[in-house]
Design an enzyme around this catalytic site. Sequence first.
Site, mmCIF file in Angstrom:
data_model
loop_
_atom_site.group_PDB
_atom_site.id
_atom_site.type_symbol
_atom_site.label_atom_id
_atom_site.label_comp_id
_atom_site.label_asym_id
_atom_site.label_seq_id
_atom_site.Cartn_x
_atom_site.Cartn_y
_atom_site.Cartn_z
ATOM 1 N N ASP A 37 0.862 -1.384 0.186
ATOM 2 C CA ASP A 37 -0.031 -0.012 0.041
ATOM 3 C C ASP A 37 0.721 1.329 -0.029
ATOM 4 O O ASP A 37 1.502 1.477 0.958
ATOM 5 C CB ASP A 37 -0.878 -0.005 1.304
ATOM 6 C CG ASP A 37 -2.037 -0.884 0.980
ATOM 7 O OD1 ASP A 37 -2.723 -1.070 0.038
ATOM 8 O OD2 ASP A 37 -2.215 -1.884 1.994
ATOM 9 N N MET A 39 1.088 5.231 0.132
ATOM 10 C CA MET A 39 0.132 6.300 0.274
ATOM 11 C C MET A 39 1.139 7.686 0.384
ATOM 12 O O MET A 39 2.017 7.635 0.588
ATOM 13 C CB MET A 39 -0.462 6.023 1.658
ATOM 14 C CG MET A 39 -1.407 4.953 1.735
ATOM 15 S SD MET A 39 -1.975 4.625 3.062
ATOM 16 C CE MET A 39 -2.718 3.057 3.140
ATOM 17 N N HIS A 68 -0.457 -1.114 -4.720
ATOM 18 C CA HIS A 68 -1.692 -0.431 -4.763
ATOM 19 C C HIS A 68 -1.377 1.159 -4.526
ATOM 20 O O HIS A 68 -0.873 1.468 -3.254
ATOM 21 C CB HIS A 68 -2.624 -1.033 -3.472
ATOM 22 C CG HIS A 68 -3.970 -0.318 -3.603
ATOM 23 N ND1 HIS A 68 -4.627 -0.495 -2.209
ATOM 24 C CD2 HIS A 68 -4.565 0.592 -4.328
ATOM 25 C CE1 HIS A 68 -5.544 0.253 -2.569
ATOM 26 N NE2 HIS A 68 -5.607 0.932 -3.547
ATOM 27 N N MET A 70 -1.852 4.731 -3.891
ATOM 28 C CA MET A 70 -2.873 5.650 -3.605
ATOM 29 C C MET A 70 -2.254 6.996 -3.332
ATOM 30 O O MET A 70 -2.087 7.548 -2.248
ATOM 31 C CB MET A 70 -3.557 5.227 -1.945
ATOM 32 C CG MET A 70 -4.539 3.854 -2.197
ATOM 33 S SD MET A 70 -4.494 3.322 -0.607
ATOM 34 C CE MET A 70 -3.059 1.889 -0.601
#
Length: 221
Positions: A37, A39, A68, A70
């Site tokens: 993730d 971010m 992923h 973001m």
Amino acid sequence: MSTPVRIAPSILSADFAKLGEEVRAISDAGADYIHIDVMDGHFVPNITIGPGVVKALRPHSDKIFDCHLMISPVDAFLEDFAEAGADIITVHPEAGPHTHRTLQAIKALGIKAGVSLNPGTPAKMLDYYWDLLDLVLVMSVNPGFGGQSFIDSQLGKIEAIRNKMEKMGLDIDLQVDGGVSAVNAQRVIDAGANVLVAGTASFKGGPYQYAANIKALRGKG
Ligand code: DX5
Ligand code: ZN
């Protein structure tokens, strides 16, 4: 569903002080993908991992690195993540501005491309991306943090997307991310998901529990 369910532990819930060891342990415990993730503190209210960390982790596992992203803007970082060892890059259309172009750019890097939909984003959004997609990720929490509760309204969206994929004869991954646990995994699978992302539920209890955690997430199997 024809494809077996695959489990993608999110390393957001791993011990960041020993990330290499954690990635090795969760890989040995039966993870199919390593979900990473990324971010930026802008598109989502948290800051996590950059391409340098992905590169450092790459020698620790031969599993699929499922990144992923973001982050907004995203385009300038695609090559860095691909070079760092990402096998899949998933992006958010809500992070814009030109998701179609972004997907083309990911494919041009020779890796798999995914689109992730926030809980408030309709499935219809996918209609003009299908030919570029290897994966659809349905967010079952608002992105930004691990440990949030699964949003039940997303089950209908998962079902609708699976139906659409079947109608179109598409054999691509339908991934669900956020609040997935052994308690709701079977419902998520029954709705049509074939890849379950789980952070808290994968890493709880420490390394000796990882294999049991992953097994429990596979549902009835
Ligand atoms: C949230 C992340 C998720 C998160 C899942 O923005 O995309 O991957 O780590 O964590 P759990 O499984 O704890 O909800
Ligand atoms: Zn994620």
